[in-house]
Design an enzyme around this catalytic site. Structure first.
Site, PDB file in Angstrom:
ATOM      1  N   ASP A 232      32.714  31.496  59.731  1.00 16.01           N
ATOM      2  CA  ASP A 232      33.206  31.768  58.332  1.00 16.01           C
ATOM      3  C   ASP A 232      32.453  31.048  57.440  1.00 16.01           C
ATOM      4  O   ASP A 232      32.230  29.776  57.803  1.00 16.01           O
ATOM      5  CB  ASP A 232      34.407  31.532  58.159  1.00 16.01           C
TER       6      ASP A 232
ATOM      7  N   GLU B  74      37.368  24.449  41.923  1.00 20.95           N
ATOM      8  CA  GLU B  74      36.296  25.261  40.921  1.00 20.95           C
ATOM      9  C   GLU B  74      36.686  24.733  39.515  1.00 20.95           C
ATOM     10  O   GLU B  74      35.820  24.478  38.571  1.00 20.95           O
ATOM     11  CB  GLU B  74      36.242  26.625  41.145  1.00 20.95           C
TER      12      GLU B  74
ATOM     13  N   PHE C 212      45.075  31.864  38.450  1.00 17.45           N
ATOM     14  CA  PHE C 212      43.973  33.141  38.948  1.00 17.45           C
ATOM     15  C   PHE C 212      45.203  34.201  39.821  1.00 17.45           C
ATOM     16  O   PHE C 212      46.057  33.461  40.591  1.00 17.45           O
ATOM     17  CB  PHE C 212      43.175  32.434  40.067  1.00 17.45           C
TER      18      PHE C 212
ATOM     19  N   ARG D 101      41.919  38.837  39.008  1.00 19.18           N
ATOM     20  CA  ARG D 101      40.887  38.154  39.612  1.00 19.18           C
ATOM     21  C   ARG D 101      40.293  37.051  38.198  1.00 19.18           C
ATOM     22  O   ARG D 101      38.952  37.351  38.078  1.00 19.18           O
ATOM     23  CB  ARG D 101      39.746  39.006  39.934  1.00 19.18           C
TER      24      ARG D 101
ATOM     25  N   SER E 250      41.356  33.853  35.555  1.00 17.92           N
ATOM     26  CA  SER E 250      42.499  32.814  35.137  1.00 17.92           C
ATOM     27  C   SER E 250      41.936  32.332  33.550  1.00 17.92           C
ATOM     28  O   SER E 250      40.991  32.778  33.167  1.00 17.92           O
ATOM     29  CB  SER E 250      42.273  31.690  36.085  1.00 17.92           C
TER      30      SER E 250
ATOM     31  N   LYS F 199      38.262  33.302  32.450  1.00 13.89           N
ATOM     32  CA  LYS F 199      36.971  33.317  33.129  1.00 13.89           C
ATOM     33  C   LYS F 199      37.387  33.986  34.529  1.00 13.89           C
ATOM     34  O   LYS F 199      38.513  33.951  35.090  1.00 13.89           O
ATOM     35  CB  LYS F 199      36.749  31.995  33.255  1.00 13.89           C
TER      36      LYS F 199
END
Lengths: 683, 566, 191
Positions: free
Chosen positions: A310, A351, A377, A382, A384, A396
């Site tokens: 992953d 983030e 979010f 998709r 927030s 964004k």
């Protein structure tokens, strides 16, 4: 969702010979003399029978006061040592596991459980819990059995199982619902649905595994045992027929001498260390805090051709960092930065925090407006952002989602932004569009941070012939960029559980063995399909059930180490088998001339080691044979030296060390022992 | 040793090397059912054989059915030869009016030829009618050789096929081998042999009065047609007792040279067939290389020993190579070469008497047979014997690279190791145990021609040879009921107790998927693999026999050096 | 199993006819067509009388002829119906005794021989009907033969030199002299 804990846990540096373990192992080596136990290992069983027979001869010597009394005694004693040394190797290997099992067992002390029946709660012994029962666990209490949180959320201390002291969050629903019996709730109250009957819990299995109680011979071990048994039969015949041959030659041999020759020829070195190697291999996996459900899985890890990794958490640090904000035409950098800041101050994701940090560096430090509503979010939107009291809405998020949102408000983004979005994606970053009401203000560049030294590790894997495939939900452009930067061989972009499964099947179809890590419930089918599936301990019960290993540290990069351990395990077996068989050459040269020295003095030229007397020659070979087992116990437990190289290079090296060494070492060893015996006048 | 002596061996090897690829390719085409140059003539014959025998050409067989066919056919051919030998007196082509074979000798001989051993406890020229020779041993020479090659093809298919249940059709392989491979070569080379002086007639023996007035009986018979297949099929059963030492069977150095090439060529060719079918000719050449090294090692040892001669004879004042039991036209070099080649393979033809070789010279053929005749080997049996060693080598050495060992992508696991070990076990059991019995029983000691260690060598050689289906002998050992029965049993098990597990191994391999290979894979076509293969052969194969060999040839050598006789 | 046995019987019959009968018969026919002399056994005639086979050695005892090697074939040696060697091993007392006796015989028969004793004259051949001796063995016997026949040694040696067959292609086998042919040539020399 991967665990956020990234603490690198070093393998426990347990010394090879712990005093307590060694003492217990000595006792166990004698207990293992029980023929019923010895029969599991045909090679060493033969040695035990030989030891018994020579002991009987010694007894006869004592009664009859024959001159070879001393010799027969020495031979029988060293044969017993041979068996005991082999048992000791196994006992030490097991002992290391047992020590760990004891620690685990202490946490298993019978607890009380509060079972929820309808509206009432009754207190019963945890051993009475059955699958499907609901129990309530409050702060400070020990969770009475394996299960899933059915209501509530709590901080749980799992250090008893994982050795990790930081508590983790366990909550109902989602991928963090699994709890393990024996762990302790630190805060809050949860209700847990029990998923395992007593005796079948994770802790039980773990104890069983580390203790070796459920240990079964692995396929390769069985195949090797067959080979060793075959060789034993061959040498049994070669030695048994030597009796009539010696009669023909007029040099009838005694049984103890023949038994000595037999024991020297049969592959006692590998035969005595075989199970220790297997147990130690499992133990090495365990010391890296990985729980292998079977030795077979560890062995299979050595065969892996393709590693599915992953991206997030394995190749990159989980967190992406905002590195720049590119403004749209006519938007000031300060305006954009300020909006980015506003949209993120309440965003607690890594983030979000990195955006706040970036804005702060640009000198923005607006306070959070009191009346603002944070919009978190969601997978659906998709995006927030934040809704300000004055009706301003800042968002964004994923470019297409934000563009759609802007268009609904009647706006239209600048065309040049599309180029920036594209550029960021191509560079392996994640573009976030920033919009206020109907206007797109700019693009935030979120960058994936590669873990250090990954390229080096992939190069090592490639040298071993293993292909790495990065699995990511990113779009192909981003994925390709990160794949190149990290140095993986291939990638699967926009991965879903289905595409992941298809990839595994495709790889297997073309004859490759696949290893992967996973933690979510939707990873379970792929984990089961993969030849080596490693579930994260932080993952769901379903994932753990499907996998054949569980990483207690939930560190996906461990897969690489597991592969190395698997390879090392097989190499150790091969090396010691080669060594063991190669030893026979020297032993022949020691014993054969000695046997026929009387009948054919001419055979003395074959006594290339110039051993003092026939008796000391035979005895030296037997002693060498016994001592070499003990001498190789550390190697069996630690595994042979391992370096990631191509097969041919590895082979050349091992053949030189264990093949050629196996031929030469006993010449030196037997000669030294013979000199010592002569010096001490022992023969 | 002389340079010319070595040149013979090198020239011989060069010709074999040159023939390997064309013969290998030809066999691949033949067994793949493809058209060849001879198809226009032979296809109708092939079809006729299938029709008359009730064979369905397109039927594929599992390893079990394949093995069953091998066993059934061997049983029938064994009974057939037994009956033929027991009734030859009244049958045609018997100008010398030879009587019927005794039951135990008929049994021994029938087993001997059925198993491609060609061990001979009889003297052909004084006991066997021409009919028996050509319809018995000579016919067996074709079919037992073809059976060996057929099995080798089945084993190759097992190694190279993936996820397959079948290994081919025994009858088709058998027929094609006889028709397309053995028969054409036999016709051409057989006529060459006649040209060089090998008789081919049905005349009664002729009494002549020699120049000095001595009466001599000159023998005859259809020798050339039998001689060629005897070598080509690595059978080795001579028309006459002296075998290829007899100037009738092998009149000059050129026929000797051709015979040697016949012995090696098909076994060598099969290594190429194997490589080609495996899709990597280097696989075949790796095996070829291992075989070649063993061949040269054997020749060097045998030639050195024979050229050095017998020290006990040197003490009498006559110097030179050991020529006892050798023909002048061959000398030490060609005799040592023949002894090496005939025991590298399961041939067993001899152009010199191995019993009279020096101790170490005699050790070479002995060890060759104890290794299982894997140096080009019996036609077919050499390759499948070598593949068993390859499997073991891959298993032991392959582990050392840290992967489950694999051969051409097939994982070597429990079943494969099990069958390989079963096949490996046969040789030590069947050589050492009967030798042990014979060396301490009156019946076993009754017919020895030599005393001391050499007597022991005769026994050991007999069981090494019969187990390995070689057929050469330390011929001083004479027949009696014990040896007729014991070597008969030994030959049977020596062949079939290996064939069945080997076919089972092939069946197991055929059913496997091939895993992908990468730089982490142990390769079976490299120099280091060849070295490991040799190591495995010598340590697993030869060490078992070291005690026995030490008490036979090795100690005899040491005693001869000290001047001791028995 | 019954099916396989049935096929085996049928295949045996078919292949015996083809390979066990037709093949050798056809080969015999072809052989007589192409190489009749060799096919019949390479008989050698003198004055219309068959005196032996060129490829089969025979017993020589007269001092006037070259002798072949010791033979273990049959009671008196050189019996083609009983081919074979002594099969005595290198450590055999019998072998050493026999070799010692052969050396003594040889020395007695060749009192004028000056060359070293050739190995092939004191060791038995493999077949017992070895038709050849080494050139050294021929030269060793030359003084005796010359003396018995009243010939010059040089003439006999010259005959031997003419009779030597070298190695095939210069490398195969050993140089040798066919005893029967040499002796026939010897007889021809006188007349």
């Amino acid at each position: 969702m991967l665990s956020q804990r990234r603490l690198e846990r070093r393998p426990q540096a347990r010394p090879l010979f712990d005093r307590a373990i060694a003492l217990r192992a000595i006792g166990d080596s004698f207990k293992k003399l029980d023929p019923r136990w010895m029969m599991r290992n045909p090679v060493m069983f033969i040695v035990e029978v030989g030891a018994l027979v020579t002991t009987l001869f010694f007894a006869r010597d004592v009664l009859a006061r024959t001159p070879q009394l001393g010799f027969d005694f020495a031979i029988s004693a060293w044969l017993w040592f041979t068996v005991i040394f082999a048992n000791f190797a196994e006992a030490v290997a097991e002992g290391r596991g047992k020590a760990q099992a004891d620690t685990l067992r202490r946490t298993k002390s019978d607890t009380l459980a509060k079972r929820v029946v309808g509206d009432t709660v009754e207190t019963i012994a945890s051993s009475l819990l059955r699958k499907g029962d609901i129990v309530r666990v409050e702060a400070g209490e020990v969770i009475p059995g394996d299960g899933e949180v059915s209501r509530g959320a709590a901080m749980v201390d799992e250090s008893a199982i994982t050795g990790e002291s930081a508590p983790v969050v366990r909550e109902a629903g989602g991928d963090r619902s699994a709890v393990t019996g024996g762990t302790r709730v630190l805060s809050d109250t949860i209700e847990v649905r029990i998923t395992a009957n007593p005796g079948e819990t994770f802790l039980d299995r773990m104890i069983g595994l580390v203790e070796g109680a459920q240990r079964q011979k692995t396929p390769n071990e069985i195949a090797l045992s067959i080979l060793l048994s075959g060789l034993t039969i061959v040498f049994l015949i070669a030695v048994a027929t030597l009796l009539p041959y010696s009669i023909y030659a007029g040099a009838r041999q005694t049984l103890p001498v023949l038994i000595a020759l037999l024991v020297c020829l049969i592959p006692t070195t590998i035969g005595g260390l075989l199970s220790a190697i297997g147990i130690a291999g499992m133990d090495r996996v365990m010391q890296r805090n990985v729980l292998a459900m079977s030795g077979r899985a560890v062995e299979a890890a050595g065969d892996v051709d393709t590693l599915l990794l992953d991206k997030t958490g394995t190749i990159t640090l989980g967190n992406r960092h905002a590195t720049e904000i590119i403004t749209a035409d006519g938007v000031s950098a300060r305006d954009a930065a300020s909006c980015a800041h506003l949209s993120s101050v309440a965003d607690e994701t890594p983030e979000g925090r990195s955006i706040v940090l970036l804005a702060a560096q640009a000198g923005i430090s607006t306070d959070h407006p009191a009346e603002a509503t944070f919009v978190p979010f969601s997978a659906y939107t998709r995006m927030s952002g934040v809704d300000l009291p004055d009706g301003t809405m800042i968002r964004k998020g994923a470019p297409d989602a934000v563009i759609a949102w802007v268009r609904v408000a009647g706006g239209e983004p600048h065309a040049d932004l599309a180029a920036h979005v594209e550029r960021i994606a191509r560079a392996g970053g994640t573009p976030l569009l920033l919009a206020r009401n109907a206007a797109v203000l700019g693009v935030i560049h979120l960058k994936d941070i590669l873990k250090p030294n990954m390229r080096e590790r992939f190069d090592r894997l490639r040298a071993m012939g293993i292909r790495t495939v990065m699995i990511t939900g990113d779009n192909p452009l981003t994925a390709a960029a990160i794949a190149t930067e990290a140095g993986v061989d291939d990638f699967l972009a926009e991965a879903t559980p289905e595409t992941k499964m298809a990839l595994i099947k495709r790889e297997q179809q073309s004859g490759r063995l696949v290893a992967m890590t996973g933690d979510g419930t939707n990873d379970a089918p792929a984990l089961a399909q993969a030849d080596v599936g490693v579930a994260m301990n932080s993952g769901t019960q379903a994932a753990k059930e499907a996998a054949n290993m569980v990483d207690l540290d939930s560190d996906p990069t461990k897969l690489i180490e597991i592969v190395e351990i698997g390879k090392q395990l097989l190499m150790t077996r091969g090396a010691l088998t080669t060594f063991s068989i190669a030893n026979d050459v020297a032993k022949y040269f020691a014993i054969l001339p000695a046997m026929f020295a009387a009948a054919y003095p001419a055979m003395g030229v074959l006594n290339v080691m110039h051993l003092a007397t026939p008796q000391s020659a035979i005895l030296s070979a037997v002693i060498f044979n016994a001592l070499v087992i003990i001498a190789l116990v550390p190697l069996a437990l630690r595994g042979v030296k391992y370096a990631p190289k191509g097969a041919d290079a590895v082979l050349r090296e091992n053949v030189l060390i264990y093949g050629l060494g196996g031929i030469l070492v006993p010449f030196v060893g037997i000669k030294l022992i013979d000199m010592l015996l002569s010096a001490l006048h022992l023969t | 040793m002389t340079i010319i002596g070595w040149l013979q061996a090198i020239a011989f090897f060069a010709v074999v090397l040159a023939l390997t690829k064309p013969l290998g390719l030809y066999m691949m085409r033949v067994f793949g059912g493809e058209r060849t140059l001879l198809s226009p003539v032979l296809v109708p014959v092939e079809r006729a054989i299938y029709r008359l025998s009730g064979v369905r050409e397109d039927e594929e067989m599992s390893w079990f059915v394949y093995a069953l066919c091998v066993l059934a056919f061997s049983l029938i051919s064994l009974v057939y030869l037994y009956v033929l030998l027991r009734t030859q007196q009244r049958l045609p082509f018997n100008p010398q009016h030879f009587g019927n074979f005794a039951p135990d000798l008929a049994w021994n001989t029938a087993v001997s030829f059925t198993t491609n051993t060609n061990w001979q406890f009889y003297s052909g020229e004084s006991t066997m009618s021409y009919l028996s020779q050509m319809a018995g041993p000579a016919w067996h020479n074709f079919v037992s050789a073809a059976a060996g090659i057929a099995i080798a093809m089945a084993v190759i298919r097992g190694v190279v096929r993936t996820s397959a249940k079948t290994l081919g059709n025994f009858w088709v392989d058998l027929t094609r081998c006889c028709l397309y491979v053995l028969l054409p070569i036999s016709v051409v080379v057989g006529l060459f042999f006649v040209w060089q002086g090998v008789p081919q007639n049905f005349n009664a023996y002729r009494e002549v009065t020699t120049v000095t007035g001595v009466t001599q009986t000159i023998t005859g018979g259809p020798m050339a047609s039998q001689e060629v297949i005897k070598e080509l099929g690595t059978n080795g059963g001579g028309f006459v007792n002296a075998n290829s030492a007899s100037p009738n069977e092998n009149p000059n150095p050129l026929t000797d040279f051709i015979e040697l090439i016949l012995i090696f060529s098909l076994g060598a060719g099969l290594t190429y067939t194997y490589g080609r079918m495996a899709g990597d000719t280097r696989q075949g050449w790796a095996i070829f290389a291992a075989m070649s090294l063993l061949f040269f090692a054997g020749f060097a040892a045998a030639y050195a020993a024979e050229a050095a001669g017998n020290p006990l004879v040197h003490r009498l004042g006559v110097l030179g190579a050991n020529l006892e039991g050798k023909e002048v036209r061959f000398g030490a070099a060609a005799s040592a070469l023949f002894a090496t080649v005939t025991t590298d393979t399961s041939c067993g033809a001899v152009n010199a008497m191995h019993d009279s070789f020096t101790a170490l010279g005699g050790l070479v053929p002995l060890v060759n047979m104890q290794l299982g005749e894997i140096v080009f080997g019996g036609v077919g049996s050499g390759l499948y014997g070598m593949i068993v060693f390859v499997v073991l080598t891959v298993f032991i050495a392959g582990l050392m690279v840290g992967r489950t060992p694999e051969l051409l992508g097939k994982k070597i696991e429990r079943r494969e190791v099990q069958f390989a070990i079963l096949a490996i076990l046969v040789t030590p059991i069947l050589v050492l145990v009967p030798t042990a019995i014979a060396s301490v029983t009156p019946a076993g000691l009754a017919t020895l021609n030599n005393a001391g260690p050499h007597g022991f060598s005769e026994i050991l050689y007999a069981f090494s040879s019969t187990n390995a289906n070689n057929g050469s002998a330390f011929a001083g050992l004479g027949p009696n009921l014990f040896y007729n029965v014991a070597t008969g049993i030994n030959m049977l098990f020596g062949r079939f107790a290996v064939i069945v597990p080997v076919l089972a191994l092939a069946g197991a391999l055929a059913g496997k998927r091939a895993v992908a290979q990468n730089v982490g894979t142990f390769t079976t076509n490299s120099g280091i693999f060849v070295a490991l293969l040799l190591g495995t052969i010598l340590i697993v194969g030869a060490l078992t026999f070291l005690p026995a060999d030490a008490l036979g040839p090795i100690v005899e050598h040491l005693l001869v050096l000290q001047g001791k006789t028995f | 199993m019954l099916k396989e046995l049935g096929t085996s019987v049928r295949f045996t019959i078919v292949s015996v006819v083809l390979l066990g009968l037709l093949y050798p018969l056809a080969m015999t026919g072809l052989a007589h067509l192409l190489f009749p002399r060799q096919a019949d056994g390479s008989f050698v005639t003198r004055d219309g009388r068959v005196v032996g086979s060129a490829i089969v050695g025979q017993l020589w005892t007269s001092p006037r002829y070259f002798h072949g090697r010791p033979s273990a074939a049959g009671k008196n040696g050189y019996d083609p119906t009983s081919t074979g060697g002594t099969n005595l091993g290198p450590s055999s007392k019998k072998l050493i005794d026999a070799t010692r006796a052969a050396i003594a015989d040889l020395k007695r028969q060749n009192p004028d021989a000056t060359l070293p004793i050739p190995m092939d004259l004191v060791t038995s051949s493999a077949s017992g009907i070895d038709p050849d001796i080494s050139p050294e063995a021929a030269y060793y016997q030359a003084p005796r033969v010359a003396k018995a026949r009243g010939l010059a040694l040089a003439a006999v040696n010259a005959l031997i030199a003419r009779s030597v067959r070298g190695r095939t292609f210069g490398i195969l086998g050993e140089p040798r002299v066919n005893v029967l042919k040499l002796n026939l040539a010897l007889d021809a020399l006188r007349s």
